[in-house]
Scaffold this motif. Structure first.
Motif, PDB file in Angstrom:
ATOM      1  N   ALA A 164      -0.666  -6.546  -1.580  1.00  0.00           N
ATOM      2  CA  ALA A 164      -0.384  -5.273  -2.044  1.00  0.00           C
ATOM      3  C   ALA A 164       1.049  -5.132  -2.693  1.00  0.00           C
ATOM      4  N   ASN A 165       1.822  -6.164  -2.256  1.00  0.00           N
ATOM      5  CA  ASN A 165       3.326  -6.287  -2.739  1.00  0.00           C
ATOM      6  C   ASN A 165       3.046  -6.760  -4.143  1.00  0.00           C
ATOM      7  N   GLU A 166       2.240  -7.970  -4.274  1.00  0.00           N
ATOM      8  CA  GLU A 166       2.230  -8.550  -5.530  1.00  0.00           C
ATOM      9  C   GLU A 166       1.428  -7.916  -6.675  1.00  0.00           C
ATOM     10  N   LEU A 167       0.470  -6.845  -6.010  1.00  0.00           N
ATOM     11  CA  LEU A 167      -0.235  -6.059  -7.101  1.00  0.00           C
ATOM     12  C   LEU A 167       0.457  -4.614  -7.341  1.00  0.00           C
ATOM     13  N   LYS A 168       1.521  -4.545  -6.797  1.00  0.00           N
ATOM     14  CA  LYS A 168       1.898  -3.016  -6.406  1.00  0.00           C
ATOM     15  C   LYS A 168       0.921  -2.118  -6.138  1.00  0.00           C
ATOM     16  N   ASP A 169       0.198  -2.412  -5.189  1.00  0.00           N
ATOM     17  CA  ASP A 169      -0.808  -1.637  -4.686  1.00  0.00           C
ATOM     18  C   ASP A 169      -0.508  -0.612  -3.538  1.00  0.00           C
ATOM     19  N   LYS A 170       0.110   0.559  -3.997  1.00  0.00           N
ATOM     20  CA  LYS A 170       0.611   1.415  -2.980  1.00  0.00           C
ATOM     21  C   LYS A 170      -0.264   2.033  -2.104  1.00  0.00           C
ATOM     22  N   GLU A 171      -1.494   2.001  -2.348  1.00  0.00           N
ATOM     23  CA  GLU A 171      -2.529   2.505  -1.362  1.00  0.00           C
ATOM     24  C   GLU A 171      -2.908   1.364  -0.312  1.00  0.00           C
ATOM     25  N   LEU A 172      -3.241   0.166  -0.762  1.00  0.00           N
ATOM     26  CA  LEU A 172      -3.042  -0.773   0.128  1.00  0.00           C
ATOM     27  C   LEU A 172      -1.966  -1.104   1.119  1.00  0.00           C
ATOM     28  N   LEU A 173      -0.645  -0.853   0.606  1.00  0.00           N
ATOM     29  CA  LEU A 173       0.365  -0.868   1.337  1.00  0.00           C
ATOM     30  C   LEU A 173       0.602   0.173   2.424  1.00  0.00           C
ATOM     31  N   ASP A 174       0.071   1.385   1.854  1.00  0.00           N
ATOM     32  CA  ASP A 174       0.127   2.340   2.937  1.00  0.00           C
ATOM     33  C   ASP A 174      -0.655   2.382   4.119  1.00  0.00           C
ATOM     34  N   VAL A 175      -2.012   1.469   3.636  1.00  0.00           N
ATOM     35  CA  VAL A 175      -2.849   1.173   4.781  1.00  0.00           C
ATOM     36  C   VAL A 175      -1.967   0.160   5.761  1.00  0.00           C
ATOM     37  N   CYS A 176      -1.290  -0.706   5.275  1.00  0.00           N
ATOM     38  CA  CYS A 176      -0.472  -1.521   6.306  1.00  0.00           C
ATOM     39  C   CYS A 176       0.410  -0.899   7.076  1.00  0.00           C
ATOM     40  N   ARG A 177       1.174   0.228   6.358  1.00  0.00           N
ATOM     41  CA  ARG A 177       1.954   1.095   7.078  1.00  0.00           C
ATOM     42  C   ARG A 177       1.512   1.808   8.219  1.00  0.00           C
ATOM     43  N   VAL A 178       0.308   2.256   8.047  1.00  0.00           N
ATOM     44  CA  VAL A 178      -0.660   3.139   8.991  1.00  0.00           C
ATOM     45  C   VAL A 178      -0.987   2.204  10.232  1.00  0.00           C
ATOM     46  N   LEU A 179      -1.207   1.031   9.832  1.00  0.00           N
ATOM     47  CA  LEU A 179      -1.724  -0.161  10.840  1.00  0.00           C
ATOM     48  C   LEU A 179      -0.682  -0.648  11.718  1.00  0.00           C
ATOM     49  N   TRP A 180       0.573  -0.758  11.020  1.00  0.00           N
ATOM     50  CA  TRP A 180       1.587  -1.178  11.641  1.00  0.00           C
ATOM     51  C   TRP A 180       2.217  -0.019  12.777  1.00  0.00           C
ATOM     52  N   GLU A 181       2.267   1.372  12.318  1.00  0.00           N
ATOM     53  CA  GLU A 181       2.645   2.498  13.132  1.00  0.00           C
ATOM     54  C   GLU A 181       1.670   2.462  14.286  1.00  0.00           C
ATOM     55  N   ASN A 182       0.478   2.204  14.310  1.00  0.00           N
ATOM     56  CA  ASN A 182      -0.551   2.407  15.282  1.00  0.00           C
ATOM     57  C   ASN A 182      -0.137   1.075  16.293  1.00  0.00           C
ATOM     58  N   THR A 183       0.102  -0.213  15.487  1.00  0.00           N
ATOM     59  CA  THR A 183       0.486  -1.143  16.446  1.00  0.00           C
ATOM     60  C   THR A 183       1.635  -0.989  17.258  1.00  0.00           C
ATOM     61  N   VAL A 184       2.647  -0.597  16.566  1.00  0.00           N
ATOM     62  CA  VAL A 184       3.858  -0.638  17.276  1.00  0.00           C
ATOM     63  C   VAL A 184       4.304   0.700  18.056  1.00  0.00           C
ATOM     64  N   ASN A 185       3.559   1.601  17.979  1.00  0.00           N
ATOM     65  CA  ASN A 185       3.865   2.954  18.472  1.00  0.00           C
ATOM     66  C   ASN A 185       2.671   3.036  19.510  1.00  0.00           C
ATOM     67  N   LYS A 186       1.734   2.656  19.766  1.00  0.00           N
ATOM     68  CA  LYS A 186       0.575   2.821  20.577  1.00  0.00           C
ATOM     69  C   LYS A 186       0.226   1.770  21.342  1.00  0.00           C
TER      70      LYS A 186
END
Lengths: 581, 581
Positions: free
Chosen positions: B211-233
């Motif tokens: 996502a970083n390399e392709l500036k793929d905001k949507e894919l990065l947002d997926v990573c953010r959602v997965l991150w929040e689920n992981t660390v907050n739940k």
């Protein structure tokens, strides 16, 4: 399943018990037809087990450890005795006698015999029942052989000997394997309740019977030691036993997880059977208290739905959070609601035969004394002083009211002792004889009311039954800081449907007065306990897994229902142990 | 094991990392010899996997779901990149390029290719590393293919397609099977961290890179959602992840049992790798806080013994009672002490490569800004404003003192930003520049100190580091009423050797002042936390499992040690979560 004959036999025993108090001719006819079927299934030499006759006639008696032939035989014998008691008919007794003769010809210590014993005990106690009605020494002898051989090395362990004969080589089974079958040591050297909990308690029941018959004090002491280990180290507060789903077994002292409790329904029933035998030998209410705990609460009663048709529990947990119970692999045996069926259907016919034989557990008597073990309404007759004495119990006692009344019917006055149990959970009992409060001597929790009884004499028992706050031994780590609610013999629990989700968040205020209310419309009529708890203020909760502050708390009304009645209103959270404020 | 080539590759990557800061010629020689061996093992067409070349040459690429060929390839690529970074040598790069060309010829969406992707992600992030040093588009393309194909139905699921080709029929795998591999949905539709926790976090790391390399905001947002689920739940307070030993997996939100925590050492390491990538894209201390939590506490550091030789933990529980851990079948993966070896030896080389590459995690920089993520003593150089700038960090900061000092060496004054992290666990930081307290702007937990830096300028950071009382979200039922002790980034635990047996009996007095003491002779030197707790008076305890009274309590001194250092003094009880008085 290799043990499926036993399902029929347990059903038969249930029918036979019901014929003892209601000799329904239709049922008796069906029973007799089943006996004919079994006669047809029995082989010439007496052998009887349809699994092996049909599938593996060449493998009879080759794997006593796992094959349940003796287990099934035991259940048939129990059914036979119950039917004989109900009807006096002997056809089924003849059939099992032929079977026992066959077993005794194959198994034993003579040359050419196999010195083996069952991997699943059950036949031991059944043989003692047969002995009781026939007084034929062969039954005691076979029972004694099975019990005394168990766990011995001669020098090899029998389970290894038969394994080698089956061509499996002398792979030494580990101690773990042996203890699953209570065959890790000769029974007289066993000091802790080990292995599969149903096998264990069936075995111990048979041991009590044998010890009693032989006046074998040493063997009886073994039973006492195993009893104390079971009830003081390895029993749930519900009366459930067996804390590991793996091998359906006992584990170690104080290992009593609530969410992964196994506490098989059959194990609670077996504990009741064992307790019943202990109290016959030594009238101490400590045995009956456990019997009553298991009967009214975990396993025996919680095992079935209120209408008897809404499914059953094989496993009776003390805490359920469906969210994890439905997903965690290590909780896969814990079902958050009763199920219509399980592949292994041992529990339903076991509950059925327990309920059909409940009368056996309420009283016992000898020539000069009648024990009142349980306070359940009904009538019973005893032969005392050469006359038939009838006892009528009117009881709304437990679960709901602490009051029962016994009325004595007799033809002529007679002197004997009536010994009602004073339950261990009750701190104060009043005993009224013909309406007058009396002080009576008490021995091991049984009141001893000896007098010349007149017709229509009454004994009333008034039990104090406040809400009791129960705590666990500190070594039970999972219950640290938690309490259970009990009133009379009834153990309570919280359900989500009454108290909202997240029951572990609640902190019960135990220094309050609880409100006790009978709710006629709830769960076929139950007395509920209401109180106050502190709970986290849900509105304040943030979406953070870990914080360094404390959330504000709010006060919340809680309502506890009898544990036996849980899971009759859909899948939801439940807990017996509640955090204490 | 089918993945055993990867053990060598992880060892190689470790050696390569160590050569980056100490170019030892002996090690370099050994490495080059290993490269020759691998060249010999590589087949003409580029294929490389000794398990299949030797055992099953006919089964190459037939079971991407389980066979780990791409996983092993990924680890080799990571080793290659690390070695290239250390030495500039390209032989191993050529080798992996040949391998990748082979993979790209076999797998892809062209006619005749297999549209498959690895059951165990890892190659994705490795391909992005290769892209970084080669700038060859083929690596991005292959990575993108693997990530985008994952979990799609075209209309069949690839794991079913290859199963059918293997002759297994179209047995539809259940959703459960797919989610184990994070292949239950196309990755862009995934919202919760599912399945095998190492696979998941390797995948998410690769997704961030892409996502970083392709500036793929949507894919990065997926990573953010997965991150929040992981660390907050779904993350333990230790930074460990994966709460089920079955399938080494994530389960459901807030399911975090302490005694049956899985929290594989490799999973903590993978979480560190993922966090590291998140913070590169978005400099927010919330990522680094988790990175540091996992690094200093659960998994990464607790995984190995203090001397590095006394065995390791595959599973890092937060509560151990050896009495049950050694007997309960559902705890059989939980070892109450570190083990010399496990059949699956994935963790030790993973710890080794993490520690050898620790420098990567401390700083990051771009043309105008240097981030200081971790406070670990050492030196680092950056290219800024066309000169090499050296940063020296003198730190006795965490674990033990809340103080670190950065000294800047440069040839000529230069304007840039130094952005030290202000850890989330710290409520108050003082920043001194050249000895003077300064207020500086802060963005997402990073201080932004922009100025024209002179040679020998210093930045000091003074962190308040009191003992913090940590509590769980109320939905984490197992931690209700319990607290954990933390000081700075270090999480503490109680061990039996310091506090006696039955740690669950202790009720910590949290309204007290704790005593913090550095003990030089203890566990290679640790700061311990001392406080007071209430405990049941042992002398009063009766041999009853259930009682209706409360035992008297006594006051007891408790001593907590850093969690990472537990189990270095023999098998004993341990708990992170302590009941609160």
């Amino acid at each position: 399943m290799v043990f499926q004959d036993s399902d029929l036999y347990k059903w038969m025993e249930t029918v036979a018990f019901s014929l003892q108090w209601d000799r329904d001719h239709e049922w008796e006819k069906i029973f007799d037809e089943v006996v004919s079927l079994i006669e047809d299934a029995q082989e010439e030499d007496g052998y009887l087990n349809t699994y092996f006759s049909v599938n593996h006639p060449d493998k009879k008696w080759t794997n006593l450890k796992d094959d349940h032939e003796l287990y099934c035989a035991g259940h048939l014998m129990e059914a036979a005795v119950a039917y004989y008691d109900a009807t006096g008919k002997t056809r089924i007794i003849d059939l099992v006698s032929h079977l026992v003769d066959h077993i005794a010809s194959v198994l034993g210590k003579q040359k050419g015999q196999k010195a083996g014993y069952p991997g699943h005990p059950e036949i031991e106690l059944a043989l003692m029942k047969l002995y009781r009605i026939t007084e034929d020494q062969k039954y005691i002898d076979l029972c004694q052989f099975f019990i005394e051989e168990r766990g011995k090395r001669n020098p090899s362990h029998y389970f290894d000997i038969e394994l080698e004969k089956r061509g499996g080589g002398v792979k030494k089974s580990s101690n773990r394997n042996y203890d699953y079958y209570q065959a890790h040591l000769p029974v007289r050297e066993q000091k802790t309740a080990e292995g599969h909990s149903v096998r264990a308690t069936y075995l111990y029941s048979g041991m009590v019977d044998l010890a009693n018959e032989l006046k074998d004090k040493e063997l009886l002491d073994v039973c006492r030691v195993l009893w104390e280990n079971t009830v003081n180290k390895r029993m749930y507060v519900t009366g459930g036993i067996g804390s590991s789903s793996h091998e359906e077994r006992f584990t170690v002292d104080y290992d009593l997880p609530n969410d992964r409790a196994y506490t098989e329904t059959c194990a609670a029933i077996a504990l009741i059977m064992w307790a019943h035998r202990m109290v016959q030998i030594e009238a101490d209410h400590k045995y009956t208290d456990v019997l009553e705990r298991a009967l009214y609460n975990g396993g025996a009663l919680s095992g079935i739905s209120l209408d008897g048709k809404g499914g059953y529990f094989y496993v009776n947990p003390l805490e359920v959070w469906p969210h994890t119970a439905n997903c965690r692999h290590d909780m896969r045996t814990v079902k958050p609601t009763r199920q219509k069926w399980f592949g292994c259907a041992c529990c339903p016919p076991n509950i059925a035969r327990l309920l059909a034989s409940l009368g056996q557990y309420i009283y016992s008597a000898n020539d000069s004394e009648v024990y009142v073990h349980l306070f359940i309404g009904g009538e019973a007759s005893f032969k005392i002083d050469k006359q038939s004495i009838r006892l009528t119990q009117n009881s709304n006692y437990p679960p709901w009211e602490g009051r029962t009344k016994l009325t004595i019917d007799l033809e002529r006055p007679a002197t004997f002792t009536v010994s009602p149990r004073l339950p261990g959970w009750c701190r104060n009992v009043q005993i009224l004889i013909n309406g007058e409060i009396k002080d009576v001597p008490v021995d091991k929790g049984y009141a001893k009311i000896k007098r010349e009884w007149q017709n229509n004499d009454t004994i009333e028992l008034l039990f104090d039954m406040p809400v009791e706050i129960v705590r666990s031994h500190p070594e039970v780590r999972v219950n640290a800081g938690k309490v259970a609610l009990q009133r009379g013999p009834i153990l309570y629990c919280l359900e989500e449907v009454d108290n909202g989700a997240n029951l572990q968040d609640l902190r019960l205020k135990t220094n309050q007065s609880f409100v006790v209310e009978y709710e006629n419309g709830l769960l076929n009529g139950v007395t509920v306990i209401k109180g106050k708890a502190a709970a986290t203020d849900k509105d304040a909760i943030e979406d953070k897994l870990y914080t360094t502050f404390t959330y504000p708390e709010v006060e919340k009304e809680i309502k506890a229902i009898p544990y036996y009645a849980w899971s009759n209103r859909g899948e939801n959270e439940m807990t017996v142990w509640i955090r204490e404020k």
